[in-house]
Write a protein that holds these residues in place. Structure first.
Motif, short mmCIF file in Angstrom:
data_model
loop_
_atom_site.label_atom_id
_atom_site.label_comp_id
_atom_site.label_asym_id
_atom_site.label_seq_id
_atom_site.Cartn_x
_atom_site.Cartn_y
_atom_site.Cartn_z
N TYR A 192 63.60 108.61 74.88
CA TYR A 192 63.74 107.17 74.63
C TYR A 192 63.85 106.84 73.14
N GLU A 193 63.71 107.85 72.31
CA GLU A 193 63.98 107.65 70.88
C GLU A 193 65.47 107.85 70.59
N ILE A 194 66.17 108.44 71.55
CA ILE A 194 67.62 108.68 71.41
C ILE A 194 68.42 107.68 72.24
N PHE A 252 52.58 110.64 76.85
CA PHE A 252 53.82 110.88 77.60
C PHE A 252 55.00 110.33 76.79
N ASP A 253 55.80 111.23 76.22
CA ASP A 253 56.89 110.79 75.34
C ASP A 253 58.27 111.22 75.82
N TRP A 254 58.37 111.78 77.00
CA TRP A 254 59.66 112.19 77.58
C TRP A 254 60.44 113.13 76.66
N GLN A 270 55.21 101.83 75.85
CA GLN A 270 54.20 102.05 74.82
C GLN A 270 52.89 102.55 75.42
N ILE A 271 52.53 102.05 76.59
CA ILE A 271 51.33 102.53 77.28
C ILE A 271 51.45 104.03 77.56
N CYS A 272 52.63 104.44 78.00
CA CYS A 272 52.85 105.87 78.26
C CYS A 272 52.76 106.68 76.97
N TYR A 273 53.39 106.18 75.91
CA TYR A 273 53.31 106.86 74.61
C TYR A 273 51.85 107.02 74.18
N THR A 330 55.84 94.29 80.49
CA THR A 330 57.29 94.46 80.36
C THR A 330 57.64 95.94 80.27
N GLU A 331 58.96 96.23 80.32
CA GLU A 331 59.42 97.61 80.17
C GLU A 331 58.94 98.20 78.85
#
Length: 228
Positions: A155-157, A149-151, A142-145, A136-137
């Motif tokens: 995505y926390e905002i 990779f946390d952008w 979470q896989i990226c995190y 899922t999205e």
């Protein structure tokens, strides 16, 4: 999985943190696969299309003349008139994919997640790995995190991190934009003021139904004052 090319459509209206993320991902791809991201861009960009692109269709020209509006620009995008997605993303990617397919057998991986599988198209040359794997999205994020990779915290905002100027985003996302990215909010207000001056308060010149960016700013400032 074999990977020869990665396509990215840059609208020119991405968050600075997203641009930094793409650069970081490009470094990883080159280290691990020996390839760089192929970035696709419209030759003029969002603001030109919105305000300066000359109209070509006679019906659209006649309608503008009747309303006394300028014969340039598509105005603000709307739910049923998402010219931005077509001109700045899908058309560019489709054109490049078709070019790559000439004389070759090409397999196109598309990053649609398992919880949006309804967007998949029945094409034997397309594959949807995340759908196949049931990711899922939220799981993909979470896989990226987990891999660093946390952008830059985007995505926390924000719930979604598409174009920062999108009039289709929720009001709360715009509230966050003003708070966390004031320099982008200032650009958004300037764009809206120009659109309203050109097209008037109707759909073309109105950022959101019943709301200009200036009115939203007054609302957000009032809310902040009331809560302090």
């Amino acid at each position: 999985m074999p990977l020869d090319c990665v396509l990215y459509a840059d609208t020119g209206m991405e968050f600075p943190e997203m641009e930094a993320h793409i650069a970081k991902l490009d470094d990883l791809l080159y280290r691990e696969r020996g390839i760089h991201i192929t970035t696709l861009r419209h030759p003029h960009g969002f603001e030109w299309l919105m305000l300066d692109a000359p109209l070509k269709q006679k019906r659209a020209i006649d309608r503008r003349i009747a309303k006394g509006q300028p014969l340039t620009g598509y105005g603000w995008p709307a739910m049923r008139i998402r010219w931005c997605t077509g001109q700045l993303k899908t058309h560019l990617i489709t054109k490049e994919v078709n070019r790559l397919k000439q004389g070759k057998r090409v397999l196109h991986y598309i990053g649609i997640a398992a919880d949006e599988a309804q967007r998949c198209k029945d094409d034997p040359q397309n594959r949807y790995p995340l759908v196949e794997w049931g990711i899922t999205e939220a799981q993909a994020l979470q896989i990226c995190y987990d891999r660093g990779f946390d952008w830059g915290g985007l995505y926390e905002i924000y719930r979604r991190c598409s174009c920062w100027c999108c009039p289709l985003q929720r009001t709360d996302e715009l509230r966050k934009l003003r708070r966390h990215h004031p320099e982008l909010w200032a650009r958004l207000r300037a764009m809206d003021e120009r659109a309203r001056a050109m097209y008037g308060p109707g759909p073309l010149g109105q950022f959101k139904k019943d709301w200009s960016v200036a009115r939203l700013e007054e609302r957000f400032a009032r809310e902040e004052a009331e809560s302090s």
